[in-house]
Design a protein around this motif. Structure first.
Motif, PDB file in Angstrom:
ATOM      1  N   GLU A 126      44.305  -3.246  14.544  1.00 38.18           N
ATOM      2  CA  GLU A 126      44.872  -3.186  13.182  1.00 38.18           C
ATOM      3  C   GLU A 126      46.082  -2.339  13.088  1.00 38.18           C
ATOM      4  O   GLU A 126      46.208  -1.372  13.569  1.00 38.18           O
ATOM      5  CB  GLU A 126      44.167  -2.768  12.168  1.00 38.18           C
ATOM      6  CG  GLU A 126      42.738  -3.658  12.017  1.00 38.18           C
ATOM      7  CD  GLU A 126      41.869  -3.411  11.129  1.00 38.18           C
ATOM      8  OE1 GLU A 126      41.729  -1.997  10.761  1.00 38.18           O
ATOM      9  OE2 GLU A 126      40.915  -4.047  10.743  1.00 38.18           O
ATOM     10  N   THR A 172      35.424  -1.208   9.210  1.00 44.14           N
ATOM     11  CA  THR A 172      35.736  -2.161  10.132  1.00 44.14           C
ATOM     12  C   THR A 172      35.014  -1.356  11.505  1.00 44.14           C
ATOM     13  O   THR A 172      34.367  -2.012  12.503  1.00 44.14           O
ATOM     14  CB  THR A 172      37.153  -2.181  10.431  1.00 44.14           C
ATOM     15  OG1 THR A 172      37.748  -2.562   9.170  1.00 44.14           O
ATOM     16  CG2 THR A 172      37.618  -2.950  11.546  1.00 44.14           C
ATOM     17  N   THR A 230      42.449  -2.370   7.063  1.00 47.35           N
ATOM     18  CA  THR A 230      42.374  -3.763   7.156  1.00 47.35           C
ATOM     19  C   THR A 230      43.214  -4.435   6.217  1.00 47.35           C
ATOM     20  O   THR A 230      43.378  -4.097   5.082  1.00 47.35           O
ATOM     21  CB  THR A 230      41.051  -3.814   6.886  1.00 47.35           C
ATOM     22  OG1 THR A 230      40.150  -3.006   7.754  1.00 47.35           O
ATOM     23  CG2 THR A 230      40.465  -5.429   6.725  1.00 47.35           C
ATOM     24  N   ASP A 267      34.155  -8.454   6.704  1.00 46.17           N
ATOM     25  CA  ASP A 267      34.704  -7.092   6.586  1.00 46.17           C
ATOM     26  C   ASP A 267      36.021  -7.257   5.418  1.00 46.17           C
ATOM     27  O   ASP A 267      36.663  -8.421   5.600  1.00 46.17           O
ATOM     28  CB  ASP A 267      35.393  -6.671   7.948  1.00 46.17           C
ATOM     29  CG  ASP A 267      36.121  -5.363   7.919  1.00 46.17           C
ATOM     30  OD1 ASP A 267      35.840  -4.688   7.070  1.00 46.17           O
ATOM     31  OD2 ASP A 267      37.017  -5.201   8.702  1.00 46.17           O
TER      32      ASP A 267
END
Ligand code: GTP
Ligand code: MG
Length: 369
Positions: free
Chosen positions: A108, A91, A113, A132
């Motif tokens: 996040e 990320t 993620t 991603d």
């Protein structure tokens, strides 16, 4: 509506049975399951048989596979999926490449993620699309979903950690799918790292670095300190050039859904990636078992856009339900066609689900095949 037409009975009669027998308030546009339709017909004393001219899947596949004339093909940006073990910097890499003020990592939960996400950047006049993915073990399916739409993979390997379980898992996904891969050896800003050890680990996974006479480019980067990124982007663009990625922008759009979710204000939102053609506001779309007109379209910075050419990631609203991740989408001529296809797919979907349950876990090969 189609059921009422087929039976020659008023829609109101169907609605009333639906409410009495199934406790469901349905509208004229709603799709009901085949066995429910049969039960309703029985209540009304109508003998109902189902005729199918052509499977929905078949007609959708036909649109997807429709050949484009070579002269209609135009170079399109590569779709690059970022894979790698948790916390190795995927990320951060995409975020730094976007060079935007949107701090993706900080937003996040715990920096891990949870969703797949796609962004487009521009480098020296060339566009590149990045997908991603989460590195955590639990997100294996999401990684294969990303790999499904991908032209090439950037495998992020943290230099201080080396090849870890999800690195190895990613490598086997990539090998199975046959897409080209570039390794981003990340976090080279850290002290006391042993690059040769990581190279050795890659080699033992049958990923032989080109500097060792192998086929895989290993680019040393620091996503955090912005080191080696030009080199990485140039390597990616070179790889893209070698593979001559092209698409016809002047045809009904087809592509895939990366993620679907429900948004308070906007209703059903689908994160789509266009693979061929150009997606426009007002297009009638079928996506998996969902259908609708594209009501609004947003790019990766949430700006409203009117159209999306090949390789563009977009968020769209207007579908009647939330599509599944990995579903294909297709633009069709009329909304009726989209509705019919969606209806058929909802029936076929049940058979699919059954098959999937008996067939064990879905692998990347299943999805690609
Ligand atoms: P998941 O999404 O959970 O799989 O992780 P990820 O691979 O996206 O990693 P993320 O980008 O969230 O980065 C994890 C941690 O590594 C963060 O604290 C980053 O700041 C740090 N990090 C990322 N790239 C670098 C780098 O090049 N150098 C250093 N020193 N730290 C980095
Ligand atoms: Mg991440």
């Amino acid at each position: 509506r189609s059921l009422s037409e087929a039976m020659g009975r008023p829609a109101k009669a169907i609605m009333s049975i639906m409410f009495k027998e199934f406790g469901e308030m349905v509208t004229i546009n709603q799709i009901i399951e085949e066995d429910v339709a049969l039960a309703v017909a029985m209540e009304l004393g109508v003998d109902l048989t189902f005729k199918r001219q052509r499977g929905a899947l078949e007609s959708v596949t036909e649109i997807i596979e429709q050949e484009d004339a070579p002269e209609d093909l135009v170079t399109r940006p590569p779709i690059i999926t970022v894979l790698g073990h948790v916390d190795h910097g995927k990320t951060t890499l995409v975020d730094t490449l976007r060079k935007s003020n949107v701090k993706v990592v900080e937003g996040e939960a715990g920096g891990i993620t949870q969703h797949i996400a796609a962004y487009q950047i521009e480098y020296n006049g060339h566009k590149l699309t990045f997908v991603d993915t989460p590195g955590h073990a639990a997100f294996s399916e999401m990684r294969s979903r990303g790999a499904n739409v991908t032209d090439m993979v950037v495998l992020v390997v943290a230099a201080d950690d080396g090849v870890m379980p999800q690195t190895a898992e990613s490598i086997s996904h990539v090998k199975a799918s046959g897409v080209p891969m570039v390794v981003a050896l990340n976090k080279i800003d850290l002290p006391d790292i042993n690059e040769q050890k990581v190279m050795q680990e890659l080699a033992s996974q049958n990923v032989l670095p080109s500097e060792w006479g192998g086929e895989t480019d290993v680019v040393r980067v620091s996503a955090l300190k912005e080191m080696g990124l030009d080199n990485l982007l140039e390597t990616l663009l070179l790889t893209a050039e070698l593979h001559e990625l092209k698409a016809n922008p002047n045809r009904p759009a087809v592509g895939a859904c990366l993620e679907g979710f429900r948004d308070e204000g906007r209703g059903s939102v689908a994160w789509l990636i266009v693979q061929k053609g150009t997606l426009r506001i007002g297009d009638a779309v079928i996506c998996g078992k969902s259908y609708g007109y594209i009501r609004a379209m947003y790019d990766d910075t949430d700006q409203q856009i009117e159209e999306a050419p090949p390789s563009t990631p977009v968020k769209v609203t207007g579908l009647d339900s939330v599509p599944g991740a990995g579903d294909h989408f297709v633009v069709v001529e009329t909304i009726d066609q989209a509705r019919e296809l969606a209806e058929e797919r909802r029936h076929e979907g049940r058979a699919d689900t059954l098959a999937r349950h008996s067939g064990g876990p879905r692998t990347l090969e299943d999805i690609l095949g």
